[in-house]
Design a protein around this motif. Structure first.
Motif, PDB file in Angstrom:
ATOM      1  N   ASP A  48      17.134 -37.743 -63.291  1.00  0.00           N
ATOM      2  CA  ASP A  48      16.056 -38.697 -63.567  1.00  0.00           C
ATOM      3  C   ASP A  48      14.832 -38.333 -62.736  1.00  0.00           C
ATOM      4  O   ASP A  48      14.937 -37.861 -61.608  1.00  0.00           O
ATOM      5  CB  ASP A  48      16.493 -40.122 -63.225  1.00  0.00           C
ATOM      6  CG  ASP A  48      17.619 -40.604 -64.120  1.00  0.00           C
ATOM      7  OD1 ASP A  48      17.657 -40.187 -65.296  1.00  0.00           O
ATOM      8  OD2 ASP A  48      18.446 -41.396 -63.629  1.00  0.00           O
ATOM      9  N   ARG A  49      13.652 -38.570 -63.301  1.00  0.00           N
ATOM     10  CA  ARG A  49      12.405 -38.275 -62.589  1.00  0.00           C
ATOM     11  C   ARG A  49      12.067 -39.430 -61.655  1.00  0.00           C
ATOM     12  O   ARG A  49      12.083 -40.591 -62.060  1.00  0.00           O
ATOM     13  CB  ARG A  49      11.283 -38.030 -63.579  1.00  0.00           C
ATOM     14  CG  ARG A  49      11.504 -36.764 -64.393  1.00  0.00           C
ATOM     15  CD  ARG A  49      10.391 -36.554 -65.372  1.00  0.00           C
ATOM     16  NE  ARG A  49       9.129 -36.535 -64.637  1.00  0.00           N
ATOM     17  CZ  ARG A  49       8.191 -35.623 -64.779  1.00  0.00           C
ATOM     18  NH1 ARG A  49       8.359 -34.657 -65.645  1.00  0.00           N
ATOM     19  NH2 ARG A  49       7.074 -35.678 -64.095  1.00  0.00           N
ATOM     20  N   ILE A  50      11.758 -39.083 -60.405  1.00  0.00           N
ATOM     21  CA  ILE A  50      11.382 -40.083 -59.409  1.00  0.00           C
ATOM     22  C   ILE A  50      10.116 -39.621 -58.704  1.00  0.00           C
ATOM     23  O   ILE A  50       9.802 -38.436 -58.684  1.00  0.00           O
ATOM     24  CB  ILE A  50      12.508 -40.327 -58.374  1.00  0.00           C
ATOM     25  CG1 ILE A  50      12.884 -39.022 -57.671  1.00  0.00           C
ATOM     26  CG2 ILE A  50      13.720 -40.963 -59.026  1.00  0.00           C
ATOM     27  CD1 ILE A  50      13.807 -39.194 -56.487  1.00  0.00           C
ATOM     28  N   LYS A  51       9.404 -40.571 -58.130  1.00  0.00           N
ATOM     29  CA  LYS A  51       8.209 -40.252 -57.356  1.00  0.00           C
ATOM     30  C   LYS A  51       8.611 -40.084 -55.895  1.00  0.00           C
ATOM     31  O   LYS A  51       9.221 -40.968 -55.312  1.00  0.00           O
ATOM     32  CB  LYS A  51       7.167 -41.366 -57.465  1.00  0.00           C
ATOM     33  CG  LYS A  51       6.580 -41.515 -58.837  1.00  0.00           C
ATOM     34  CD  LYS A  51       5.583 -42.658 -58.856  1.00  0.00           C
ATOM     35  CE  LYS A  51       4.999 -42.860 -60.230  1.00  0.00           C
ATOM     36  NZ  LYS A  51       4.055 -43.979 -60.268  1.00  0.00           N
ATOM     37  N   GLU A  52       8.239 -38.929 -55.312  1.00  0.00           N
ATOM     38  CA  GLU A  52       8.497 -38.673 -53.896  1.00  0.00           C
ATOM     39  C   GLU A  52       7.163 -38.688 -53.153  1.00  0.00           C
ATOM     40  O   GLU A  52       6.223 -38.026 -53.578  1.00  0.00           O
ATOM     41  CB  GLU A  52       9.173 -37.319 -53.729  1.00  0.00           C
ATOM     42  CG  GLU A  52       9.539 -37.008 -52.293  1.00  0.00           C
ATOM     43  CD  GLU A  52      10.314 -35.714 -52.190  1.00  0.00           C
ATOM     44  OE1 GLU A  52       9.669 -34.687 -51.887  1.00  0.00           O
ATOM     45  OE2 GLU A  52      11.519 -35.732 -52.413  1.00  0.00           O
ATOM     46  N   PRO A  53       7.074 -39.434 -52.050  1.00  0.00           N
ATOM     47  CA  PRO A  53       5.804 -39.489 -51.309  1.00  0.00           C
ATOM     48  C   PRO A  53       5.336 -38.096 -50.880  1.00  0.00           C
ATOM     49  O   PRO A  53       6.140 -37.241 -50.525  1.00  0.00           O
ATOM     50  CB  PRO A  53       6.126 -40.349 -50.084  1.00  0.00           C
ATOM     51  CG  PRO A  53       7.307 -41.158 -50.484  1.00  0.00           C
ATOM     52  CD  PRO A  53       8.093 -40.285 -51.425  1.00  0.00           C
ATOM     53  N   CYS A  54       4.043 -37.875 -50.917  1.00  0.00           N
ATOM     54  CA  CYS A  54       3.448 -36.594 -50.543  1.00  0.00           C
ATOM     55  C   CYS A  54       3.665 -36.354 -49.046  1.00  0.00           C
ATOM     56  O   CYS A  54       3.450 -37.243 -48.221  1.00  0.00           O
ATOM     57  CB  CYS A  54       1.950 -36.606 -50.850  1.00  0.00           C
ATOM     58  SG  CYS A  54       1.076 -35.111 -50.351  1.00  0.00           S
ATOM     59  N   SER A  55       4.086 -35.141 -48.700  1.00  0.00           N
ATOM     60  CA  SER A  55       4.333 -34.815 -47.293  1.00  0.00           C
ATOM     61  C   SER A  55       3.035 -34.538 -46.530  1.00  0.00           C
ATOM     62  O   SER A  55       3.020 -34.587 -45.302  1.00  0.00           O
ATOM     63  CB  SER A  55       5.255 -33.597 -47.198  1.00  0.00           C
ATOM     64  OG  SER A  55       4.641 -32.476 -47.809  1.00  0.00           O
ATOM     65  N   VAL A  56       1.946 -34.286 -47.232  1.00  0.00           N
ATOM     66  CA  VAL A  56       0.664 -33.998 -46.575  1.00  0.00           C
ATOM     67  C   VAL A  56      -0.009 -35.296 -46.125  1.00  0.00           C
ATOM     68  O   VAL A  56      -0.418 -35.433 -44.977  1.00  0.00           O
ATOM     69  CB  VAL A  56      -0.268 -33.191 -47.510  1.00  0.00           C
ATOM     70  CG1 VAL A  56      -1.615 -32.963 -46.859  1.00  0.00           C
ATOM     71  CG2 VAL A  56       0.378 -31.871 -47.893  1.00  0.00           C
ATOM     72  N   CYS A  57      -0.118 -36.269 -47.013  1.00  0.00           N
ATOM     73  CA  CYS A  57      -0.835 -37.515 -46.702  1.00  0.00           C
ATOM     74  C   CYS A  57       0.085 -38.687 -46.402  1.00  0.00           C
ATOM     75  O   CYS A  57      -0.387 -39.774 -46.083  1.00  0.00           O
ATOM     76  CB  CYS A  57      -1.768 -37.878 -47.847  1.00  0.00           C
ATOM     77  SG  CYS A  57      -0.908 -38.294 -49.381  1.00  0.00           S
ATOM     78  N   GLY A  58       1.390 -38.483 -46.510  1.00  0.00           N
ATOM     79  CA  GLY A  58       2.332 -39.563 -46.230  1.00  0.00           C
ATOM     80  C   GLY A  58       2.359 -40.645 -47.298  1.00  0.00           C
ATOM     81  O   GLY A  58       2.802 -41.755 -47.042  1.00  0.00           O
ATOM     82  N   GLY A  59       1.863 -40.338 -48.475  1.00  0.00           N
ATOM     83  CA  GLY A  59       1.884 -41.299 -49.570  1.00  0.00           C
ATOM     84  C   GLY A  59       0.622 -42.116 -49.734  1.00  0.00           C
ATOM     85  O   GLY A  59       0.534 -42.943 -50.627  1.00  0.00           O
ATOM     86  N   THR A  60      -0.382 -41.894 -48.905  1.00  0.00           N
ATOM     87  CA  THR A  60      -1.617 -42.679 -49.011  1.00  0.00           C
ATOM     88  C   THR A  60      -2.583 -42.119 -50.048  1.00  0.00           C
ATOM     89  O   THR A  60      -3.418 -42.846 -50.575  1.00  0.00           O
ATOM     90  CB  THR A  60      -2.357 -42.734 -47.666  1.00  0.00           C
ATOM     91  OG1 THR A  60      -2.747 -41.413 -47.298  1.00  0.00           O
ATOM     92  CG2 THR A  60      -1.481 -43.342 -46.583  1.00  0.00           C
ATOM     93  N   GLY A  61      -2.526 -40.812 -50.298  1.00  0.00           N
ATOM     94  CA  GLY A  61      -3.461 -40.181 -51.220  1.00  0.00           C
ATOM     95  C   GLY A  61      -4.785 -39.817 -50.581  1.00  0.00           C
ATOM     96  O   GLY A  61      -5.665 -39.270 -51.225  1.00  0.00           O
ATOM     97  N   LYS A  62      -4.945 -40.163 -49.310  1.00  0.00           N
ATOM     98  CA  LYS A  62      -6.205 -39.923 -48.600  1.00  0.00           C
ATOM     99  C   LYS A  62      -5.951 -39.136 -47.318  1.00  0.00           C
ATOM    100  O   LYS A  62      -4.891 -39.228 -46.711  1.00  0.00           O
ATOM    101  CB  LYS A  62      -6.883 -41.243 -48.224  1.00  0.00           C
ATOM    102  CG  LYS A  62      -7.254 -42.109 -49.405  1.00  0.00           C
ATOM    103  CD  LYS A  62      -8.448 -41.565 -50.091  1.00  0.00           C
ATOM    104  CE  LYS A  62      -8.868 -42.495 -51.229  1.00  0.00           C
ATOM    105  NZ  LYS A  62      -9.945 -41.944 -51.992  1.00  0.00           N
ATOM    106  N   LEU A  63      -6.958 -38.385 -46.885  1.00  0.00           N
ATOM    107  CA  LEU A  63      -6.920 -37.639 -45.631  1.00  0.00           C
ATOM    108  C   LEU A  63      -8.160 -37.962 -44.821  1.00  0.00           C
ATOM    109  O   LEU A  63      -9.168 -38.409 -45.365  1.00  0.00           O
ATOM    110  CB  LEU A  63      -6.885 -36.125 -45.899  1.00  0.00           C
ATOM    111  CG  LEU A  63      -5.660 -35.570 -46.596  1.00  0.00           C
ATOM    112  CD1 LEU A  63      -5.858 -34.089 -46.892  1.00  0.00           C
ATOM    113  CD2 LEU A  63      -4.419 -35.779 -45.762  1.00  0.00           C
ATOM    114  N   LYS A  64      -8.071 -37.738 -43.511  1.00  0.00           N
ATOM    115  CA  LYS A  64      -9.249 -37.876 -42.651  1.00  0.00           C
ATOM    116  C   LYS A  64      -9.379 -36.609 -41.819  1.00  0.00           C
ATOM    117  O   LYS A  64      -8.390 -35.937 -41.526  1.00  0.00           O
ATOM    118  CB  LYS A  64      -9.180 -39.114 -41.764  1.00  0.00           C
ATOM    119  CG  LYS A  64      -8.158 -39.045 -40.656  1.00  0.00           C
ATOM    120  CD  LYS A  64      -8.254 -40.290 -39.801  1.00  0.00           C
ATOM    121  CE  LYS A  64      -7.169 -40.318 -38.744  1.00  0.00           C
ATOM    122  NZ  LYS A  64      -7.229 -41.531 -37.940  1.00  0.00           N
TER     123      LYS A  64
END
Length: 75
Positions: A48-64
């Protein structure tokens, strides 16, 4: 099309011997790892397809960006 642009203007501090380092933060950048989604598609053990949090941004979708400036003598 409009574009958001952040800039840092540098000027030497008045008391460089006391404040020789400074730090500025710029936020609101879209994550380059997930293109701002905050997740990647993965398959679990059942296929089954699942969403895994991004390892770069930690799941926020944003970077600083954290910019550190160190003032030294010019030789």
């Amino acid at each position: 099309m409009s574009m958001k642009q952040q800039a840092l203007l540098l000027s030497a501090p008045l008391f460089a011997d006391v404040h020789h380092k400074e730090q500025q933060e710029f936020n609101g950048f879209s994550c380059s790892g997930c293109q701002g989604n905050g997740w990647h598609w993965k398959e679990d053990k059942d296929g089954d397809r699942i969403k895994e949090p991004c390892s770069v941004c930690g799941g926020t979708g944003k970077l600083k960006a954290v910019v550190t400036i160190e003032w030294k003598a010019d030789s």
